[in-house]
Design a protein around this motif. Structure first.
Motif, PDB file in Angstrom:
ATOM      1  N   MET A 205      46.877  27.715  59.953  1.00 13.82           N
ATOM      2  CA  MET A 205      47.390  27.085  61.167  1.00 13.82           C
ATOM      3  C   MET A 205      46.805  25.685  61.347  1.00 13.82           C
ATOM      4  N   SER A 206      46.095  25.195  60.342  1.00 15.97           N
ATOM      5  CA  SER A 206      45.438  23.890  60.438  1.00 15.97           C
ATOM      6  C   SER A 206      46.358  22.762  59.966  1.00 15.97           C
ATOM      7  N   ASP A 207      46.068  21.570  60.418  1.00 12.62           N
ATOM      8  CA  ASP A 207      46.805  20.391  59.969  1.00 12.62           C
ATOM      9  C   ASP A 207      46.645  20.179  58.465  1.00 12.62           C
ATOM     10  N   ILE A 208      45.491  20.516  57.938  1.00 12.00           N
ATOM     11  CA  ILE A 208      45.249  20.358  56.499  1.00 12.00           C
ATOM     12  C   ILE A 208      46.221  21.248  55.711  1.00 12.00           C
ATOM     13  N   TYR A 209      46.360  22.482  56.135  1.00 15.26           N
ATOM     14  CA  TYR A 209      47.287  23.390  55.470  1.00 15.26           C
ATOM     15  C   TYR A 209      48.724  22.882  55.570  1.00 15.26           C
ATOM     16  N   PHE A 210      49.121  22.408  56.744  1.00 11.66           N
ATOM     17  CA  PHE A 210      50.488  21.894  56.910  1.00 11.66           C
ATOM     18  C   PHE A 210      50.720  20.653  56.046  1.00 11.66           C
ATOM     19  N   ASP A 211      49.683  19.844  55.847  1.00 12.63           N
ATOM     20  CA  ASP A 211      49.798  18.708  54.922  1.00 12.63           C
ATOM     21  C   ASP A 211      50.028  19.208  53.495  1.00 12.63           C
ATOM     22  N   ALA A 212      49.313  20.264  53.109  1.00 10.22           N
ATOM     23  CA  ALA A 212      49.504  20.848  51.772  1.00 10.22           C
ATOM     24  C   ALA A 212      50.942  21.332  51.606  1.00 10.22           C
ATOM     25  N   LEU A 213      51.467  22.004  52.628  1.00 13.07           N
ATOM     26  CA  LEU A 213      52.847  22.491  52.553  1.00 13.07           C
ATOM     27  C   LEU A 213      53.849  21.346  52.432  1.00 13.07           C
ATOM     28  N   ARG A 214      53.617  20.275  53.160  1.00 18.11           N
ATOM     29  CA  ARG A 214      54.532  19.122  53.081  1.00 18.11           C
ATOM     30  C   ARG A 214      54.560  18.540  51.673  1.00 18.11           C
ATOM     31  N   ILE A 215      53.402  18.411  51.068  1.00 19.14           N
ATOM     32  CA  ILE A 215      53.318  17.876  49.706  1.00 19.14           C
ATOM     33  C   ILE A 215      53.996  18.828  48.725  1.00 19.14           C
ATOM     34  N   ARG A 216      53.716  20.100  48.832  1.00 10.36           N
ATOM     35  CA  ARG A 216      54.330  21.088  47.939  1.00 10.36           C
ATOM     36  C   ARG A 216      55.842  21.117  48.094  1.00 10.36           C
ATOM     37  N   ASN A 217      56.311  21.009  49.314  1.00  9.08           N
ATOM     38  CA  ASN A 217      57.756  20.969  49.547  1.00  9.08           C
ATOM     39  C   ASN A 217      58.371  19.744  48.877  1.00  9.08           C
ATOM     40  N   GLU A 218      57.727  18.618  49.011  1.00 12.40           N
ATOM     41  CA  GLU A 218      58.238  17.377  48.417  1.00 12.40           C
ATOM     42  C   GLU A 218      58.286  17.470  46.890  1.00 12.40           C
ATOM     43  N   VAL A 219      57.201  17.947  46.288  1.00 13.01           N
ATOM     44  CA  VAL A 219      57.090  17.966  44.827  1.00 13.01           C
ATOM     45  C   VAL A 219      57.851  19.143  44.211  1.00 13.01           C
TER      46      VAL A 219
ATOM     47  N   ALA B 232      47.456  32.933  53.035  1.00  7.66           N
ATOM     48  CA  ALA B 232      46.377  33.160  53.996  1.00  7.66           C
ATOM     49  C   ALA B 232      45.029  33.429  53.328  1.00  7.66           C
ATOM     50  N   THR B 233      45.044  33.932  52.112  1.00  3.81           N
ATOM     51  CA  THR B 233      43.783  34.254  51.443  1.00  3.81           C
ATOM     52  C   THR B 233      43.361  33.195  50.427  1.00  3.81           C
ATOM     53  N   SER B 234      44.130  32.126  50.292  1.00  5.76           N
ATOM     54  CA  SER B 234      43.792  31.045  49.368  1.00  5.76           C
ATOM     55  C   SER B 234      42.929  29.994  50.048  1.00  5.76           C
ATOM     56  N   VAL B 235      42.251  29.226  49.216  1.00  4.70           N
ATOM     57  CA  VAL B 235      41.519  28.048  49.671  1.00  4.70           C
ATOM     58  C   VAL B 235      42.397  26.853  49.299  1.00  4.70           C
ATOM     59  N   HIS B 236      42.735  26.029  50.284  1.00  2.24           N
ATOM     60  CA  HIS B 236      43.643  24.906  50.091  1.00  2.24           C
ATOM     61  C   HIS B 236      42.853  23.600  50.100  1.00  2.24           C
ATOM     62  N   PHE B 237      43.082  22.771  49.094  1.00  4.30           N
ATOM     63  CA  PHE B 237      42.423  21.475  48.943  1.00  4.30           C
ATOM     64  C   PHE B 237      43.492  20.398  49.113  1.00  4.30           C
ATOM     65  N   VAL B 238      43.221  19.387  49.934  1.00  2.00           N
ATOM     66  CA  VAL B 238      44.187  18.318  50.162  1.00  2.00           C
ATOM     67  C   VAL B 238      43.461  16.976  50.079  1.00  2.00           C
ATOM     68  N   SER B 239      44.017  16.063  49.290  1.00  2.00           N
ATOM     69  CA  SER B 239      43.451  14.716  49.192  1.00  2.00           C
ATOM     70  C   SER B 239      44.148  13.808  50.199  1.00  2.00           C
ATOM     71  N   TYR B 240      43.376  12.856  50.725  1.00  2.00           N
ATOM     72  CA  TYR B 240      43.872  11.904  51.718  1.00  2.00           C
ATOM     73  C   TYR B 240      43.434  10.494  51.335  1.00  2.00           C
ATOM     74  N   ASP B 241      44.343   9.541  51.525  1.00  2.00           N
ATOM     75  CA  ASP B 241      43.922   8.147  51.496  1.00  2.00           C
ATOM     76  C   ASP B 241      43.722   7.756  52.954  1.00  2.00           C
ATOM     77  N   GLU B 242      43.599   6.483  53.239  1.00  2.00           N
ATOM     78  CA  GLU B 242      43.347   6.075  54.629  1.00  2.00           C
ATOM     79  C   GLU B 242      44.534   6.329  55.555  1.00  2.00           C
ATOM     80  N   LYS B 243      45.722   6.581  54.995  1.00  2.94           N
ATOM     81  CA  LYS B 243      46.924   6.733  55.817  1.00  2.94           C
ATOM     82  C   LYS B 243      47.500   8.141  55.862  1.00  2.94           C
ATOM     83  N   LYS B 244      47.423   8.879  54.744  1.00  2.00           N
ATOM     84  CA  LYS B 244      48.159  10.142  54.684  1.00  2.00           C
ATOM     85  C   LYS B 244      47.615  11.091  53.624  1.00  2.00           C
TER      86      LYS B 244
END
Length: 146
Positions: free
Chosen positions: A10-24, A44-56
């Motif tokens: 339910m975190s913003d980090i997870y939703f960012d991961a989903l957006r990237i996965r959807n795009e790719v 729900a049982t995975s550990v999600h890693f997301v990279s960020y630059d200064e904007k996104k």
């Protein structure tokens, strides 16, 4: 570049991961959305890693630990098209490996798309078994002992 880690779906980090996965995976590679995000328990049982630059958010990978917590499956490695060639996948994978080592994971397994199979050996992954198809894309299993 910063890498954030979450287990909270339910975190913003997870939703960012989903957006990237959807795009790719869904938009670029044509993987059906239901296959890409089809198993809520795995998400729900995975550990999600997301990279960020200064904007996104720019890239993601997830680690699904097996019940024994001694081995895990590296999945959903994705970097936005416009962010490729910046070594983000390398940084994400290094962070995941470091996390796994700190958590006493002994073995990492992944299903590499054939187009990316040359990327993983530099991190100690070795091909195992035969080529197979997953979501309409050819893959090979690769394994790393930590």
């Amino acid at each position: 570049m910063e890498i954030k880690i979450t287990r909270d779906t339910m975190s913003d980090i997870y939703f960012d991961a989903l957006r990237i996965r959807n795009e790719v995976f869904v938009k670029e590679q044509g993987v059906p959305y239901e296959l890409e995000v089809g198993n809520a328990l795995e998400e729900a049982t995975s550990v999600h890693f997301v990279s960020y630059d200064e904007k996104k958010a720019t890239g993601t990978v997830r680690l699904l630990l097996y019940e024994d917590k001694k081995s895990g499956l590296v999945q959903r490695m994705a970097v936005l098209k416009e962010e490729r060639e910046k070594h983000l996948a390398s940084q994400l994978l290094k962070e995941l490996i470091c996390f796994a080592q700190k958590n006493q994971v002994e073995t990492l397994i992944l299903h590499a798309q054939l187009t990316a199979r040359g990327f993983y050996p530099r991190f100690g992954f070795v091909e195992e078994g035969e080529i197979f198809e997953e979501a309409g894309i050819k893959h090979i299993t690769m394994k790393k002992t930590l």
